[in-house]
Design a protein around this motif. Structure first.
Motif, PDB file in Angstrom:
ATOM      1  N   GLN A   1      -4.791   4.729  15.143  1.00 22.01           N
ATOM      2  CA  GLN A   1      -4.634   6.174  15.294  1.00 22.01           C
ATOM      3  C   GLN A   1      -5.698   6.916  14.494  1.00 22.01           C
ATOM      4  O   GLN A   1      -6.342   7.840  15.010  1.00 22.01           O
ATOM      5  N   GLU A   2      -5.887   6.512  13.258  1.00 18.05           N
ATOM      6  CA  GLU A   2      -6.850   7.195  12.391  1.00 18.05           C
ATOM      7  C   GLU A   2      -8.269   7.085  12.942  1.00 18.05           C
ATOM      8  O   GLU A   2      -8.989   8.090  13.033  1.00 18.05           O
ATOM      9  N   ILE A   3      -8.655   5.876  13.344  1.00 22.78           N
ATOM     10  CA  ILE A   3     -10.009   5.679  13.860  1.00 22.78           C
ATOM     11  C   ILE A   3     -10.219   6.481  15.143  1.00 22.78           C
ATOM     12  O   ILE A   3     -11.250   7.144  15.325  1.00 22.78           O
ATOM     13  N   LEU A   4      -9.239   6.454  16.030  1.00 27.13           N
ATOM     14  CA  LEU A   4      -9.360   7.152  17.313  1.00 27.13           C
ATOM     15  C   LEU A   4      -9.485   8.658  17.107  1.00 27.13           C
ATOM     16  O   LEU A   4     -10.345   9.312  17.721  1.00 27.13           O
ATOM     17  N   GLU A   5      -8.668   9.215  16.242  1.00 31.98           N
ATOM     18  CA  GLU A   5      -8.708  10.664  16.027  1.00 31.98           C
ATOM     19  C   GLU A   5      -9.991  11.088  15.314  1.00 31.98           C
ATOM     20  O   GLU A   5     -10.541  12.156  15.610  1.00 31.98           O
ATOM     21  N   ILE A   6     -10.483  10.251  14.403  1.00 36.48           N
ATOM     22  CA  ILE A   6     -11.758  10.550  13.751  1.00 36.48           C
ATOM     23  C   ILE A   6     -12.896  10.496  14.766  1.00 36.48           C
ATOM     24  O   ILE A   6     -13.795  11.352  14.756  1.00 36.48           O
ATOM     25  N   GLU A   7     -12.846   9.507  15.666  1.00 37.94           N
ATOM     26  CA  GLU A   7     -13.894   9.397  16.692  1.00 37.94           C
ATOM     27  C   GLU A   7     -13.902  10.633  17.591  1.00 37.94           C
ATOM     28  O   GLU A   7     -14.967  11.109  17.992  1.00 37.94           O
ATOM     29  N   MET A   8     -12.718  11.156  17.936  1.00 38.61           N
ATOM     30  CA  MET A   8     -12.681  12.353  18.772  1.00 38.61           C
ATOM     31  C   MET A   8     -13.275  13.547  18.038  1.00 38.61           C
ATOM     32  O   MET A   8     -13.988  14.362  18.626  1.00 38.61           O
ATOM     33  N   LEU A   9     -13.008  13.645  16.744  1.00 38.58           N
ATOM     34  CA  LEU A   9     -13.593  14.728  15.945  1.00 38.58           C
ATOM     35  C   LEU A   9     -15.117  14.603  15.885  1.00 38.58           C
ATOM     36  O   LEU A   9     -15.840  15.605  15.947  1.00 38.58           O
ATOM     37  N   LYS A  10     -15.603  13.370  15.790  1.00 40.07           N
ATOM     38  CA  LYS A  10     -17.049  13.148  15.781  1.00 40.07           C
ATOM     39  C   LYS A  10     -17.693  13.616  17.077  1.00 40.07           C
ATOM     40  O   LYS A  10     -18.855  14.019  17.095  1.00 40.07           O
ATOM     41  N   GLN A  11     -16.915  13.547  18.169  1.00 38.79           N
ATOM     42  CA  GLN A  11     -17.405  13.976  19.482  1.00 38.79           C
ATOM     43  C   GLN A  11     -17.177  15.470  19.723  1.00 38.79           C
ATOM     44  O   GLN A  11     -17.273  15.948  20.840  1.00 38.79           O
ATOM     45  N   LYS A  12     -16.826  16.199  18.650  1.00 41.31           N
ATOM     46  CA  LYS A  12     -16.669  17.662  18.669  1.00 41.31           C
ATOM     47  C   LYS A  12     -15.337  18.129  19.238  1.00 41.31           C
ATOM     48  O   LYS A  12     -15.204  19.278  19.709  1.00 41.31           O
ATOM     49  N   SER A  13     -14.327  17.284  19.201  1.00 41.42           N
ATOM     50  CA  SER A  13     -12.983  17.745  19.550  1.00 41.42           C
ATOM     51  C   SER A  13     -12.536  18.795  18.546  1.00 41.42           C
ATOM     52  O   SER A  13     -12.873  18.730  17.361  1.00 41.42           O
TER      53      SER A  13
END
Length: 213
Positions: free
Chosen positions: A24-36
């Motif tokens: 969960q943590e990795i996935l949500e951080i990755e989305m933030l990196k993609q400008k979510s």
């Protein structure tokens, strides 16, 4: 695009021994990196027997060989929401588990074909259930086929057997059949699509072929 990129990155990071919360943590951080702008809803990560919970919240359970892992997540951008589910297998996948996965995938693909301008949303739901019934799995499909998504995560149309909604060009909605077997686990495959006069166009481009890590 945000979800597709985040999912691609997380599959390279997934490994046995990680916890659902780690994912969960990795996935949500990755989305933030993609400008979510943030998550569209509480991320679902459910592995092994916990996959039988259609909306399982991430726990400290560690991924083990033989697990299916259900990842249901969404990004928010410019006030709009998105929604996608993919199911990944940990380790080698036996023939019976692969058969179940392919049954859900077939149900999803056939249901997508049934999403036609002017037809009833309930018909697409019925098509998915008919496919699963052919594999003896229909009783494990315990929710509606999908829902509209936009400024809210759940909007019209409602894709369910009790729905009176009809498909119109321009509608954006999910198609997400799944099976949930107590003591065994679950499988769900979900795309967000926009309906055109030529049929549904998948906005979620991530491939749906079974991934084994």
């Amino acid at each position: 695009r945000i979800m597709d990129a985040a999912f691609k990155n997380i599959t390279g990071a997934m490994k046995k021994g990680m916890t659902e919360r780690d994912l969960q943590e990795i996935l949500e951080i990755e989305m933030l990196k993609q400008k979510s702008e943030g998550v569209a809803f509480d991320t679902i990560v459910a592995s092994g027997p916990r996959g039988a919970f259609a909306h399982g919240k991430p726990s400290d359970r560690k991924l083990k060989d033989g697990d299916f892992v259900v990842l249901d997540f969404g990004a928010r951008f410019n006030g709009y929401n998105s929604d996608m589910t993919r199911t990944i297998h940990v380790g080698e996948c036996d023939s019976e588990s692969r058969k179940k996965y392919n049954a859900v995938l077939e149900a999803q693909e056939k249901a997508l074909e049934a999403c036609v301008v002017g037809s009833r949303a309930s018909n697409a739901d019925r098509v998915a259930r008919d496919v699963l019934r052919g594999y003896g799995l229909e009783k494990y499909f315990t929710h509606g086929l999908g829902h509209g998504v936009g400024l809210e995560v759940h909007e019209s149309p409602r894709l369910a057997h009790v729905s009176d909604d009809k498909f119109k060009s321009g509608m954006v909605f999910t198609v997400e059949p799944g099976i949930y077997i107590e003591g065994w686990g679950g499988i769900r495959i979900e795309d967000t699509v926009v309906l055109t006069h030529d049929g549904p166009e998948r906005l979620t481009k991530t491939p749906k072929k079974l991934i084994c890590i």
